[in-house]
Design a protein around this motif. Structure first.
Motif, PDB file in Angstrom:
ATOM      1  N   ALA A  10       0.700  -2.348 -16.432  1.00  0.00           N
ATOM      2  CA  ALA A  10       1.054  -1.156 -17.216  1.00  0.00           C
ATOM      3  C   ALA A  10       2.289  -0.515 -16.580  1.00  0.00           C
ATOM      4  O   ALA A  10       2.444  -0.544 -15.360  1.00  0.00           O
ATOM      5  N   PRO A  11       3.174   0.057 -17.380  1.00  0.00           N
ATOM      6  CA  PRO A  11       4.376   0.671 -16.810  1.00  0.00           C
ATOM      7  C   PRO A  11       4.060   1.972 -16.070  1.00  0.00           C
ATOM      8  O   PRO A  11       3.092   2.666 -16.388  1.00  0.00           O
ATOM      9  N   ALA A  12       4.886   2.269 -15.085  1.00  0.00           N
ATOM     10  CA  ALA A  12       4.883   3.549 -14.367  1.00  0.00           C
ATOM     11  C   ALA A  12       3.529   3.951 -13.793  1.00  0.00           C
ATOM     12  O   ALA A  12       3.131   5.103 -13.866  1.00  0.00           O
ATOM     13  N   VAL A  13       2.811   3.018 -13.215  1.00  0.00           N
ATOM     14  CA  VAL A  13       1.564   3.328 -12.522  1.00  0.00           C
ATOM     15  C   VAL A  13       1.937   3.963 -11.186  1.00  0.00           C
ATOM     16  O   VAL A  13       2.842   3.486 -10.496  1.00  0.00           O
ATOM     17  N   ALA A  14       1.248   5.035 -10.812  1.00  0.00           N
ATOM     18  CA  ALA A  14       1.518   5.673  -9.521  1.00  0.00           C
ATOM     19  C   ALA A  14       1.300   4.654  -8.404  1.00  0.00           C
ATOM     20  O   ALA A  14       0.348   3.867  -8.450  1.00  0.00           O
ATOM     21  N   PRO A  15       2.182   4.640  -7.395  1.00  0.00           N
ATOM     22  CA  PRO A  15       2.039   3.649  -6.328  1.00  0.00           C
ATOM     23  C   PRO A  15       0.654   3.611  -5.676  1.00  0.00           C
ATOM     24  O   PRO A  15       0.103   2.538  -5.476  1.00  0.00           O
ATOM     25  N   ARG A  16       0.078   4.755  -5.386  1.00  0.00           N
ATOM     26  CA  ARG A  16      -1.258   4.752  -4.760  1.00  0.00           C
ATOM     27  C   ARG A  16      -2.299   4.147  -5.688  1.00  0.00           C
ATOM     28  O   ARG A  16      -3.152   3.366  -5.260  1.00  0.00           O
ATOM     29  N   THR A  17      -2.231   4.469  -6.967  1.00  0.00           N
ATOM     30  CA  THR A  17      -3.176   3.909  -7.943  1.00  0.00           C
ATOM     31  C   THR A  17      -3.021   2.393  -8.009  1.00  0.00           C
ATOM     32  O   THR A  17      -4.017   1.659  -8.063  1.00  0.00           O
ATOM     33  N   ALA A  18      -1.778   1.907  -7.999  1.00  0.00           N
ATOM     34  CA  ALA A  18      -1.524   0.464  -8.027  1.00  0.00           C
ATOM     35  C   ALA A  18      -2.124  -0.200  -6.791  1.00  0.00           C
ATOM     36  O   ALA A  18      -2.749  -1.265  -6.891  1.00  0.00           O
ATOM     37  N   LEU A  19      -1.964   0.422  -5.632  1.00  0.00           N
ATOM     38  CA  LEU A  19      -2.487  -0.147  -4.391  1.00  0.00           C
ATOM     39  C   LEU A  19      -4.017  -0.130  -4.355  1.00  0.00           C
ATOM     40  O   LEU A  19      -4.627  -1.077  -3.864  1.00  0.00           O
ATOM     41  N   GLU A  20      -4.613   0.926  -4.870  1.00  0.00           N
ATOM     42  CA  GLU A  20      -6.080   0.983  -4.917  1.00  0.00           C
ATOM     43  C   GLU A  20      -6.628  -0.157  -5.767  1.00  0.00           C
ATOM     44  O   GLU A  20      -7.580  -0.840  -5.386  1.00  0.00           O
ATOM     45  N   GLY A  21      -6.033  -0.371  -6.949  1.00  0.00           N
ATOM     46  CA  GLY A  21      -6.474  -1.467  -7.809  1.00  0.00           C
ATOM     47  C   GLY A  21      -6.257  -2.817  -7.171  1.00  0.00           C
ATOM     48  O   GLY A  21      -7.108  -3.701  -7.244  1.00  0.00           O
ATOM     49  N   PHE A  22      -5.100  -2.978  -6.515  1.00  0.00           N
ATOM     50  CA  PHE A  22      -4.773  -4.246  -5.883  1.00  0.00           C
ATOM     51  C   PHE A  22      -5.753  -4.562  -4.754  1.00  0.00           C
ATOM     52  O   PHE A  22      -6.305  -5.661  -4.680  1.00  0.00           O
ATOM     53  N   VAL A  39       6.254   0.590  -4.708  1.00  0.00           N
ATOM     54  CA  VAL A  39       7.375   1.456  -5.070  1.00  0.00           C
ATOM     55  C   VAL A  39       7.502   1.477  -6.588  1.00  0.00           C
ATOM     56  O   VAL A  39       7.075   0.549  -7.275  1.00  0.00           O
ATOM     57  N   GLN A  40       8.104   2.549  -7.094  1.00  0.00           N
ATOM     58  CA  GLN A  40       8.413   2.627  -8.524  1.00  0.00           C
ATOM     59  C   GLN A  40       9.928   2.555  -8.682  1.00  0.00           C
ATOM     60  O   GLN A  40      10.665   3.192  -7.940  1.00  0.00           O
ATOM     61  N   SER A  41      10.354   1.787  -9.687  1.00  0.00           N
ATOM     62  CA  SER A  41      11.776   1.679 -10.001  1.00  0.00           C
ATOM     63  C   SER A  41      11.920   1.288 -11.464  1.00  0.00           C
ATOM     64  O   SER A  41      11.251   0.361 -11.925  1.00  0.00           O
ATOM     65  N   ALA A  42      12.793   1.992 -12.150  1.00  0.00           N
ATOM     66  CA  ALA A  42      13.104   1.685 -13.549  1.00  0.00           C
ATOM     67  C   ALA A  42      11.844   1.589 -14.411  1.00  0.00           C
ATOM     68  O   ALA A  42      11.709   0.691 -15.238  1.00  0.00           O
ATOM     69  N   GLY A  43      10.882   2.491 -14.189  1.00  0.00           N
ATOM     70  CA  GLY A  43       9.680   2.526 -15.005  1.00  0.00           C
ATOM     71  C   GLY A  43       8.649   1.466 -14.687  1.00  0.00           C
ATOM     72  O   GLY A  43       7.673   1.292 -15.404  1.00  0.00           O
ATOM     73  N   GLN A  44       8.840   0.725 -13.597  1.00  0.00           N
ATOM     74  CA  GLN A  44       7.910  -0.341 -13.210  1.00  0.00           C
ATOM     75  C   GLN A  44       7.450  -0.093 -11.780  1.00  0.00           C
ATOM     76  O   GLN A  44       8.224   0.363 -10.946  1.00  0.00           O
ATOM     77  N   THR A  45       6.205  -0.401 -11.495  1.00  0.00           N
ATOM     78  CA  THR A  45       5.679  -0.290 -10.133  1.00  0.00           C
ATOM     79  C   THR A  45       5.557  -1.694  -9.557  1.00  0.00           C
ATOM     80  O   THR A  45       4.973  -2.582 -10.182  1.00  0.00           O
ATOM     81  N   LEU A  46       6.124  -1.885  -8.377  1.00  0.00           N
ATOM     82  CA  LEU A  46       6.092  -3.170  -7.688  1.00  0.00           C
ATOM     83  C   LEU A  46       5.245  -3.042  -6.432  1.00  0.00           C
ATOM     84  O   LEU A  46       5.316  -2.036  -5.723  1.00  0.00           O
ATOM     85  N   ASP A  89       2.439   7.731   2.993  1.00  0.00           N
ATOM     86  CA  ASP A  89       3.708   7.813   2.283  1.00  0.00           C
ATOM     87  C   ASP A  89       4.800   7.420   3.261  1.00  0.00           C
ATOM     88  O   ASP A  89       4.839   7.903   4.398  1.00  0.00           O
ATOM     89  N   VAL A  90       5.670   6.516   2.831  1.00  0.00           N
ATOM     90  CA  VAL A  90       6.727   5.986   3.698  1.00  0.00           C
ATOM     91  C   VAL A  90       8.036   5.928   2.914  1.00  0.00           C
ATOM     92  O   VAL A  90       8.062   6.126   1.700  1.00  0.00           O
ATOM     93  N   ARG A  91       9.093   5.631   3.604  1.00  0.00           N
ATOM     94  CA  ARG A  91      10.391   5.372   2.991  1.00  0.00           C
ATOM     95  C   ARG A  91      10.638   3.868   3.118  1.00  0.00           C
ATOM     96  O   ARG A  91      10.544   3.313   4.211  1.00  0.00           O
ATOM     97  N   ALA A  92      10.899   3.204   2.018  1.00  0.00           N
ATOM     98  CA  ALA A  92      11.161   1.760   2.008  1.00  0.00           C
ATOM     99  C   ALA A  92      12.569   1.560   1.481  1.00  0.00           C
ATOM    100  O   ALA A  92      12.805   1.642   0.281  1.00  0.00           O
ATOM    101  N   GLY A  93      13.503   1.337   2.386  1.00  0.00           N
ATOM    102  CA  GLY A  93      14.900   1.237   1.970  1.00  0.00           C
ATOM    103  C   GLY A  93      15.301   2.508   1.268  1.00  0.00           C
ATOM    104  O   GLY A  93      15.182   3.600   1.810  1.00  0.00           O
ATOM    105  N   GLY A  94      15.739   2.396   0.017  1.00  0.00           N
ATOM    106  CA  GLY A  94      16.163   3.554  -0.758  1.00  0.00           C
ATOM    107  C   GLY A  94      15.074   4.189  -1.598  1.00  0.00           C
ATOM    108  O   GLY A  94      15.374   5.005  -2.467  1.00  0.00           O
ATOM    109  N   PHE A  95      13.814   3.851  -1.361  1.00  0.00           N
ATOM    110  CA  PHE A  95      12.727   4.320  -2.220  1.00  0.00           C
ATOM    111  C   PHE A  95      11.665   5.089  -1.447  1.00  0.00           C
ATOM    112  O   PHE A  95      11.341   4.751  -0.308  1.00  0.00           O
ATOM    113  N   ASP A  96      11.085   6.090  -2.115  1.00  0.00           N
ATOM    114  CA  ASP A  96       9.840   6.668  -1.646  1.00  0.00           C
ATOM    115  C   ASP A  96       8.761   5.651  -1.995  1.00  0.00           C
ATOM    116  O   ASP A  96       8.782   5.061  -3.081  1.00  0.00           O
TER     117      ASP A  96
END
Length: 129
Positions: free
Chosen positions: A34-46, A92-99, A61-68
């Motif tokens: 699903a698009p734009a899933v909050a990073p913590r929610t994505a990690l919990e599911g994973f 991380v979230q970028s361009a409406g996608q969570t990776l 919460d960390v800084r990964a390169g140029g991303f929160d």
């Protein structure tokens, strides 16, 4: 069977960096279904997306390169083999996608053996121009 290897907890694997020539192990990059899933929610599911028992989740919460980003570590124990393993993932979230970036062991390595490459990949994240 292929779906079991490429789908997990609301994510689908998109890329794998193989380190076999360097001693084994690999990094995987997953995208949320699903698009734009909050990073913590994505990690919990994973983290909870397998049949393994999950304990000791620690989010930060960390800084990964140029991303929160959000990172999680957790322990899994497989009820069949009774093996325990430490796991790491970063979202991380970028361009409406969570990776989600993960560390995976190879046949002759442990997840911790691949951790330096995982840290380097996280530090080097940058938005595409």
């Amino acid at each position: 069977m292929l779906a079991a290897l490429t789908r997990r907890g609301g994510t689908t694997v998109r890329c794998e960096v193989d380190g076999r020539k360097a001693g084994g192990g690999f990094l995987r990059i997953w995208a949320t279904d699903a698009p734009a899933v909050a990073p913590r929610t994505a990690l919990e599911g994973f983290a909870n997306g397998t049949g393994d028992t999950v304990t000791g989740q620690q989010f930060r919460d960390v800084r990964a390169g140029g991303f929160d980003a959000t990172e999680v570590t957790w322990l899994t124990s497989n009820p069949l083999s009774e093996e325990k393993a430490r796991n790491w993932a970063l979202a991380v979230q970028s361009a409406g996608q969570t990776l989600v970036f993960t560390v995976n062991e190879g046949l002759i390595t442990e997840r911790a053996d691949v951790l330096p490459a995982y840290r380097l990949a996280a530090q080097g994240l940058a938005a595409a121009a």
